[in-house]
Design a protein around this motif. Sequence first.
Motif, PDB file in Angstrom:
ATOM      1  N   ARG A 132       0.846  -1.196   0.000  1.00 55.57           N
ATOM      2  CA  ARG A 132       0.000   0.000   0.000  1.00 55.57           C
ATOM      3  C   ARG A 132       0.881   1.246   0.000  1.00 55.57           C
ATOM      4  NH1 ARG A 132      -2.146  -2.894   4.248  1.00 55.57           N
ATOM      5  NH2 ARG A 132      -3.977  -4.110   3.675  1.00 55.57           N
TER       6      ARG A 132
ATOM      7  N   LEU B 170       1.890   7.213 -10.621  1.00 56.97           N
ATOM      8  CA  LEU B 170       1.786   6.521 -11.898  1.00 56.97           C
ATOM      9  C   LEU B 170       1.578   7.473 -13.060  1.00 56.97           C
ATOM     10  CD1 LEU B 170      -0.285   3.411 -10.856  1.00 56.97           C
ATOM     11  CD2 LEU B 170       2.178   3.695 -11.016  1.00 56.97           C
TER      12      LEU B 170
ATOM     13  N   LEU C  27      -4.683  17.717  -9.070  1.00 63.85           N
ATOM     14  CA  LEU C  27      -4.990  16.518  -9.848  1.00 63.85           C
ATOM     15  C   LEU C  27      -4.574  15.267  -9.079  1.00 63.85           C
ATOM     16  CD1 LEU C  27      -5.850  15.189 -12.519  1.00 63.85           C
ATOM     17  CD2 LEU C  27      -3.490  15.451 -13.290  1.00 63.85           C
TER      18      LEU C  27
ATOM     19  N   GLN D 292      -9.486   8.527  -5.633  1.00 63.58           N
ATOM     20  CA  GLN D 292     -10.210   7.430  -6.291  1.00 63.58           C
ATOM     21  C   GLN D 292      -9.377   6.162  -6.304  1.00 63.58           C
ATOM     22  OE1 GLN D 292     -10.409   8.994 -10.177  1.00 63.58           O
ATOM     23  NE2 GLN D 292     -11.830  10.625  -9.666  1.00 63.58           N
ATOM     24  N   GLY D 293      -8.066   6.344  -6.327  1.00 64.52           N
ATOM     25  CA  GLY D 293      -7.174   5.190  -6.562  1.00 64.52           C
ATOM     26  C   GLY D 293      -7.142   4.215  -5.425  1.00 64.52           C
ATOM     27  N   ALA D 294      -6.430   3.169  -5.670  1.00 66.13           N
ATOM     28  CA  ALA D 294      -6.203   2.016  -4.812  1.00 66.13           C
ATOM     29  C   ALA D 294      -6.698   2.036  -3.397  1.00 66.13           C
ATOM     30  CB  ALA D 294      -4.718   1.681  -4.765  1.00 66.13           C
TER      31      ALA D 294
ATOM     32  N   LYS E 127     -13.893   2.780 -16.931  1.00 69.49           N
ATOM     33  CA  LYS E 127     -12.992   3.762 -16.317  1.00 69.49           C
ATOM     34  C   LYS E 127     -12.788   4.900 -17.291  1.00 69.49           C
ATOM     35  CE  LYS E 127      -9.834   5.704 -13.831  1.00 69.49           C
ATOM     36  NZ  LYS E 127     -10.158   6.284 -12.528  1.00 69.49           N
TER      37      LYS E 127
ATOM     38  N   ARG F 197      -4.109  -2.441 -14.932  1.00 69.76           N
ATOM     39  CA  ARG F 197      -3.922  -1.672 -13.694  1.00 69.76           C
ATOM     40  C   ARG F 197      -5.158  -1.744 -12.810  1.00 69.76           C
ATOM     41  NH1 ARG F 197      -0.632   3.847 -15.422  1.00 69.76           N
ATOM     42  NH2 ARG F 197       1.432   2.906 -15.402  1.00 69.76           N
TER      43      ARG F 197
ATOM     44  N   GLY G 192      -5.129  -3.100  -9.074  1.00 66.89           N
ATOM     45  CA  GLY G 192      -5.583  -2.195  -8.027  1.00 66.89           C
ATOM     46  C   GLY G 192      -4.858  -0.866  -8.070  1.00 66.89           C
ATOM     47  N   LEU G 193      -4.069  -0.646  -9.110  1.00 72.76           N
ATOM     48  CA  LEU G 193      -3.368   0.634  -9.227  1.00 72.76           C
ATOM     49  C   LEU G 193      -4.309   1.708  -9.754  1.00 72.76           C
ATOM     50  CD1 LEU G 193       0.036  -0.537 -10.731  1.00 72.76           C
ATOM     51  CD2 LEU G 193      -0.431   0.184  -8.408  1.00 72.76           C
ATOM     52  N   VAL G 194      -5.358   1.268 -10.437  1.00 76.05           N
ATOM     53  CA  VAL G 194      -6.373   2.189 -10.938  1.00 76.05           C
ATOM     54  C   VAL G 194      -7.717   1.693 -10.429  1.00 76.05           C
ATOM     55  CG1 VAL G 194      -7.559   2.962 -13.025  1.00 76.05           C
ATOM     56  CG2 VAL G 194      -5.067   2.880 -12.979  1.00 76.05           C
ATOM     57  N   HIS G 195      -8.532   2.633  -9.977  1.00 74.93           N
ATOM     58  CA  HIS G 195      -9.815   2.288  -9.404  1.00 74.93           C
ATOM     59  C   HIS G 195     -10.890   2.421 -10.482  1.00 74.93           C
ATOM     60  CE1 HIS G 195     -12.328   1.607  -5.933  1.00 74.93           C
ATOM     61  NE2 HIS G 195     -13.145   2.535  -6.386  1.00 74.93           N
TER      62      HIS G 195
ATOM     63  N   GLU H   4      -8.121  -6.917  -1.301  1.00 71.81           N
ATOM     64  CA  GLU H   4      -6.786  -6.322  -1.359  1.00 71.81           C
ATOM     65  C   GLU H   4      -5.688  -7.371  -1.182  1.00 71.81           C
ATOM     66  OE1 GLU H   4      -5.659  -3.565   1.692  1.00 71.81           O
ATOM     67  OE2 GLU H   4      -4.857  -2.190   0.194  1.00 71.81           O
TER      68      GLU H   4
ATOM     69  N   LEU I 109      -2.555  -7.842  -3.696  1.00 70.45           N
ATOM     70  CA  LEU I 109      -1.148  -7.655  -3.340  1.00 70.45           C
ATOM     71  C   LEU I 109      -0.343  -8.930  -3.568  1.00 70.45           C
ATOM     72  CD1 LEU I 109      -1.506  -5.524  -0.081  1.00 70.45           C
ATOM     73  CD2 LEU I 109      -0.953  -4.730  -2.375  1.00 70.45           C
TER      74      LEU I 109
END
Lengths: 398, 341
Positions: free
Chosen positions: A216, A379, A389, A396-398, B43, B79, B83-86, B101, B105
């Motif tokens: 994380r 990223l 931004l 929103q991410g991870a 997305k 991604r 989980g790098l992009v939601h 999660e 991972l």
Amino acid sequence: MMKPDGLRRTGVVARREIRERGRTKAFQISTVAAVLAVVAIIVLPTMLSSGPKTYRVGLAGVVATGMADALRAQAASNDAQVSITSYPSLPAAEQALRGDAVDVLLVDGTTLEWRQRPDAALAALVASSARAVRIQERAAQLGLSAKDLSGLLAPAALKERRLASPSGLGDNAQDVGMVVVILVFTAIALYGNVVLTGVAQEKSNRVAEVLLARIRPRELLVGKVIGIGALGLAQFTLIAASAAIALQTVRGAQIPRVPASVLAWLVVWFVLGYAFYSVVYAGLGALASRVEDASNAAAPVSVLLLAGYLAAIAAVGAPESTMTTVLSFLPPTAPFVMPLRLTLVVVPAWQVVASALLTGATVWLLLAAASRVYTGALLRTGARVPLRLAWRAGGQGA
Amino acid sequence: MPGGADPTVPGGLRRIAGSAAPPPTIAAAPSRPCGLELRAVSKSYDEVQALRSCTFSVARGRLTGFVGPNGAGKTTAMRVVIGLVHADEGMVCWDGRPMDEGARLALGYMPEERGLYPRMRIRDQLVFFGRLSGMSTSAAREAVARWLAALGLAERATARVDELSHGNQQRVQLAAALLHGPDLVVLDEPFSGLDPFAMDSMSVLLRQVARSGAAVLFSSHQLDVVEHLCEDVVVIDSGRVVVQGPLEMIRDASPDRYLDVTTRGDVGRLLAIEQATVVADQDGHIRLRVPRTADPVALLRAVDRDVVRVAYEPPTLSEVFRAAVAASREPGDREATDDEA
């Protein structure tokens, strides 16, 4: 809060930082160089100065009896030595002065002749010797014995008592306070920047994506900050310890003894200040896409750090002002100002604890914010990522 | 990882009971519950819609190729899985349950932009990644030793990454992704920049990983490699899945067939075949597209006596891909309009 797995991953990241950075030549060389430099700065002046200074005084014309003795006595009480030459004539004496055989010429006990520029210390020494001789002469005329005279001239002994009792550092407290501020500032600026460039490097060489697939963002960030901080604290302690040992050896009892509790608080405040600034540095470092851009991205916090430092320097002169007390509670300045107050005045325990807790809580909040920016920015490569931004994307991410 | 390999077993590409030898005929994708599923994942970034209701699955024990033009959404989809992009909408499932999660991972991931610490020694670096993925130090060390030996890098174990050739760096990157024996492996362009020998060894390796029961998804622009290697494919264009399923079935289901002829003789009669479209005509090599309904025996009558080679076959993956992408871009296409709804 972190789960056990998260803590373990944080530890893995921290250990990597310590191991890999500790192994680099740059780190090893800079540590050794810093230790040598600090020791040299302390030891060299003492080694180079060749014992007490010797003044060369020439006497010409009428010379009062006891003048030579008076000069020697005055020199001895000033930790200096004096070599005295009597000249039969003024031309011979002036010849000696021109030829640099003497530093000063006392003519008729009334005039000082210099080759070029007067030496204030030597002038004072000769003047007070002349005065002592004059007093002795007059005392003799008045029929006073040497014993009566010394009784007459004995200074009144004054006792000293201070109402405000500082932290037992004596007259050097302000110097110690200044050194404390400079140390904390240097350490935070130095290792905060290591965190900043470390984060930017991981982003630019794309390790960040590989890492974030298995850890994380918060764990990565905390692990990095802890690893670099631990290494920095060790390096700094080593340098400070070398300085202390060198000082002890060279100057003996002259260095002020800093109480252990002040030292302990110093470490606590370094840790808090470092955590505060390095967490922000880590978040902002992720905005940059190249290592060279990192310091630009972090400029606002660097300015804040410098402002905190300058505020603390200003507070050295007014450790008991309301302003200083307020600054010692604000998280950006507390890491400098609170240890300064601890050095200069007696600070109520609740204030120290409350300020530390406040700074700690702020670090916790900043950690959440920095993790979010970190996630949103790591990223996105290419141009520098605008903070807003990154903040939105990180939400929103991870 | 749910149902995952024991992470303390180095390189434990675990064999799943019953899945080691996949049956020769494969049922359609939705009826396979095991493995990875994307369900209606969407997305968008600001103005750009990167994924539009993407649904596809990646079965355990099989290699799934992920193909599409540049900017089609492959990396974004991967991604999302990592989980790098939601995702804005939809869900990612693993073995029939929403992917948590822990599962994320634990998977093995190789990003398109390779990322390693350039100044760190290979062995230390791989042990570090293994430790991050939950292995004990000793297990990680053992796995790293085995991987380095398998990749032919054993004697370079203490070299720094930036001292390695590009191909070797890629091998190290792959080892970092597979070291901990993940059940789900996601590789973004694993073949890019590899020479033919390195591609062969990479192919062998990926097959082994799949055979041992892992679900393997990899993207590639090299359609011949994907065709040669994969059991399943997913074709994506403009964020939309246009074709997916077992490669053989997709090829067979195509309305087109190809007649491939190499001849030293006259090609006039071949070129005159009714309903045929000439795809290639070069140095006596003719490739014709004909409807599946055409009679193959009748077609062969057009082949003269000087023929060197004749083949009658379904479209290659490359041809399937082009047809699918072209169809999805037709303005009146039903799916395209559905998608905006």
